[in-house]
Design an enzyme around this catalytic site. Structure first.
Site, PDB file in Angstrom:
ATOM      1  N   HIS A 129       0.858  -1.192   0.000  1.00 21.49           N
ATOM      2  CA  HIS A 129       0.000   0.000   0.000  1.00 21.49           C
ATOM      3  C   HIS A 129       0.892   1.240   0.000  1.00 21.49           C
ATOM      4  O   HIS A 129       2.013   1.215   0.508  1.00 21.49           O
ATOM      5  CB  HIS A 129      -0.860  -0.038   1.267  1.00 21.49           C
ATOM      6  CG  HIS A 129      -1.975   0.945   1.307  1.00 21.49           C
ATOM      7  ND1 HIS A 129      -1.784   2.266   1.644  1.00 21.49           N
ATOM      8  CD2 HIS A 129      -3.303   0.785   1.103  1.00 21.49           C
ATOM      9  CE1 HIS A 129      -2.957   2.885   1.631  1.00 21.49           C
ATOM     10  NE2 HIS A 129      -3.895   2.018   1.301  1.00 21.49           N
TER      11      HIS A 129
ATOM     12  N   ASP B 136       2.296  -4.725   7.825  1.00 22.50           N
ATOM     13  CA  ASP B 136       1.032  -4.038   7.580  1.00 22.50           C
ATOM     14  C   ASP B 136      -0.070  -5.089   7.694  1.00 22.50           C
ATOM     15  O   ASP B 136      -0.244  -5.929   6.806  1.00 22.50           O
ATOM     16  CB  ASP B 136       1.047  -3.414   6.186  1.00 22.50           C
ATOM     17  CG  ASP B 136      -0.284  -2.790   5.795  1.00 22.50           C
ATOM     18  OD1 ASP B 136      -1.251  -2.870   6.582  1.00 22.50           O
ATOM     19  OD2 ASP B 136      -0.378  -2.237   4.671  1.00 22.50           O
TER      20      ASP B 136
ATOM     21  N   GLN C 182      -5.303  -5.670   6.509  1.00 26.32           N
ATOM     22  CA  GLN C 182      -6.244  -6.587   5.870  1.00 26.32           C
ATOM     23  C   GLN C 182      -6.255  -7.964   6.526  1.00 26.32           C
ATOM     24  O   GLN C 182      -6.951  -8.858   6.042  1.00 26.32           O
ATOM     25  CB  GLN C 182      -5.909  -6.719   4.378  1.00 26.32           C
ATOM     26  CG  GLN C 182      -5.981  -5.431   3.590  1.00 26.32           C
ATOM     27  CD  GLN C 182      -7.381  -4.867   3.484  1.00 26.32           C
ATOM     28  OE1 GLN C 182      -8.376  -5.565   3.683  1.00 26.32           O
ATOM     29  NE2 GLN C 182      -7.484  -3.583   3.168  1.00 26.32           N
TER      30      GLN C 182
ATOM     31  N   CYS D 180      -4.734   2.484  -3.838  1.00 28.21           N
ATOM     32  CA  CYS D 180      -3.502   2.926  -3.176  1.00 28.21           C
ATOM     33  C   CYS D 180      -2.363   1.942  -3.434  1.00 28.21           C
ATOM     34  O   CYS D 180      -1.543   1.672  -2.542  1.00 28.21           O
ATOM     35  CB  CYS D 180      -3.711   3.123  -1.674  1.00 28.21           C
ATOM     36  SG  CYS D 180      -4.866   4.449  -1.284  1.00 28.21           S
TER      37      CYS D 180
ATOM     38  N   LYS E  92     -11.356  -0.668   9.696  1.00 31.53           N
ATOM     39  CA  LYS E  92     -11.493  -1.922   8.954  1.00 31.53           C
ATOM     40  C   LYS E  92     -11.893  -3.073   9.889  1.00 31.53           C
ATOM     41  O   LYS E  92     -12.147  -4.187   9.433  1.00 31.53           O
ATOM     42  CB  LYS E  92     -10.191  -2.263   8.235  1.00 31.53           C
ATOM     43  CG  LYS E  92      -9.865  -1.330   7.060  1.00 31.53           C
ATOM     44  CD  LYS E  92      -8.606  -1.766   6.348  1.00 31.53           C
ATOM     45  CE  LYS E  92      -8.391  -0.989   5.061  1.00 31.53           C
ATOM     46  NZ  LYS E  92      -8.065   0.415   5.271  1.00 31.53           N
TER      47      LYS E  92
END
Length: 460
Positions: free
Chosen positions: A169, A246, A249, A415, A272
């Site tokens: 991202h 990261d 997700q 992104c 999220k």
């Protein structure tokens, strides 16, 4: 016309709330902090599925837009919020609203207790050793910038290498470009395999004593690939490198255990995770956070201030300058309670089935190209699909689906422009699921997508 605090909103005439069918018989079961209803115990994706079970908890989903039932498939961008989270925010502002850590009166003490309880909930949720390893930030982007400016500028020098993948991202790329420009560090990027997943074999080959940091996603927001973080972290640590994960997700969709992963830093965003916008968090190992200088200066992050110098608080306060997002932290805590009540393994298992159903269903759409690996017995895809349809721009697809079918998907580069360039495209469409989505949502989406493709094909 509806007026709100001087802002005039004109809602579509077709916008209305769907009322439940009073003739349907339900049984009530307890789930997290809310009571929800379920029809009957059917197979995984049937009427008794987790999606059907939890859907009543999300008020926003029970409406019609443009005369049709809303189908929300943009969960990789942001999730919807259950009633329990909405009520937690309302309760804070109605009953406890006050600044934290500074007052001795009841409201301040209560707000402080609830704010710090939320930190404990985050720590427990990802199995951190101590709640002091959790730093609240505005979002995951700020969390990455915190590591870049505090750890990066203090530890990187000319010639040091930072390894990333081309599927990261933008928020995991741009801060390190800034740091590289200031320090002379070198950014190196891992490409994809033929199966369109980051090439971890090449990643391992790139690791060397020059490698000081590895920045890597857990789950790709475009490819839906899931990386073996434990293995990658082990390789990085073998050469003395730190690892920043990261997890935006992954944390909302599966069990994430930072002790098991052994990552040095990990970031995620509340919005999220069925929590409020405006707050995220950084997990950092205690010894690393303790050695890092402040990121922002101001109130709350100090020990003592003199005219010519200041001393600083211990983490996490050192990195939380100013009045924090108190209500949002409490809302995040409520979201974690809700997710934990369902069980993250239950969420993951359900989403794997729904993800496979989505992927398989998309294969029936003419001239479609779905990006990322195909699901198999050895490959789990995350519950999202990025795709293109030949001769139809993804924004046209998304617009038609919204206006004609009330189906919300995402279009653009998500992104991830470097990844899209590598794939030879400017943009893609993306349908992304969460546990409150159902097989019927996917079926409606596929019907709408086929109708959309047919519509544009009629003009050829």
């Amino acid at each position: 016309m509806n007026t709100m605090e001087g802002v005039v909103l004109k809602l579509p005439y077709s916008f209305r709330i769907i009322k439940p069918n009073p003739n349907r018989t339900f049984r009530t079961v307890s789930l997290a902090s809310a009571s929800v209803t379920v029809a009957s115990p059917d197979p995984i994706l049937g009427p008794g599925s987790l999606g059907h079970l939890t859907r009543p908890d999300f008020p926003i989903l029970h409406q019609e837009v443009n005369g049709k039932r809303l189908v929300y498939l943009d969960n990789a961008a942001t999730s919807q919020k259950p009633t329990a989270v909405i009520r937690a925010l309302q309760k804070y502002y109605e009953a406890w609203n006050s600044n934290v850590h500074r007052g001795i009166h009841f409201l301040s003490a209560k707000a402080t207790d609830e704010y710090e309880l939320a930190r404990h909930k985050v720590a427990n949720f990802i199995n951190a050793s101590d709640s002091r390893e959790i730093v609240f930030t505005r979002n995951a982007t700020e969390a990455i910038n915190l590591v870049a400016y505090s750890w990066g500028l203090s530890n990187l020098k000319a010639g040091d290498e930072v390894i990333l993948s081309i599927a990261e991202h933008h928020s995991a790329i741009v801060p390190w470009q800034f740091v590289a420009q200031k320090t002379g560090a070198i950014l190196k990027f891992v490409s994809l395999t033929d199966n369109e997943v980051p090439d971890i074999g090449k990643l391992r080959e790139m690791l060397s004593k020059k490698t000081k940091l590895l920045v890597v996603h857990h789950v790709s927001n475009v490819l839906a690939s899931v990386l073996p973080i434990n293995q990658i972290v082990s390789w990085a640590h073998d050469v003395g490198a730190k690892v920043l994960v990261d997890a935006c997700q992954s944390v909302p969709h599966m069990v994430v255990d930072v002790k098991n992963l052994d990552a040095d830093f990990l970031v995620a965003s509340s919005h999220k995770m069925c929590g409020p916008t405006g707050i995220g968090f950084l997990y950092g190992k205690s010894e690393l956070l303790s050695a890092m200088p402040p990121f922002l200066g101001g109130g709350e992050m100090i020990a003592d201030v003199f005219l010519d110098h200041s001393t600083f608080a211990e983490p996490p306060s050192r990195f939380e300058a100013g009045t924090p997002a108190i209500g949002e932290a409490i809302g995040l805590g409520a979201a974690i309670d809700y997710l934990s009540g369902i069980g993250m393994q239950n969420i993951h298992d359900y989403e794997v089935e729904l993800a496979n159903y989505l992927y398989d269903s998309l294969q029936s759409v003419p001239k479609i190209r779905v990006y990322g690996p195909a699901p198999s017995q050895t490959v789990d895809r995350a519950a999202l699909c990025s795709f293109n349809v030949e001769d139809v721009h993804p924004t046209d697809l998304a617009t038609f689906l919204d206006q004609q079918h009330s189906i919300a998907i995402r279009s653009g580069h998500h992104c991830a422009q470097p990844l899209h360039r590598y794939l030879g495209i400017n943009a893609s469409a993306r349908a992304s699921l969460h546990f409150y989505n159902t097989k019927e949502d996917v079926d409606d989406f596929i019907r709408g997508l086929k109708d959309t493709v047919s519509f544009f094909a009629s003009y050829k």
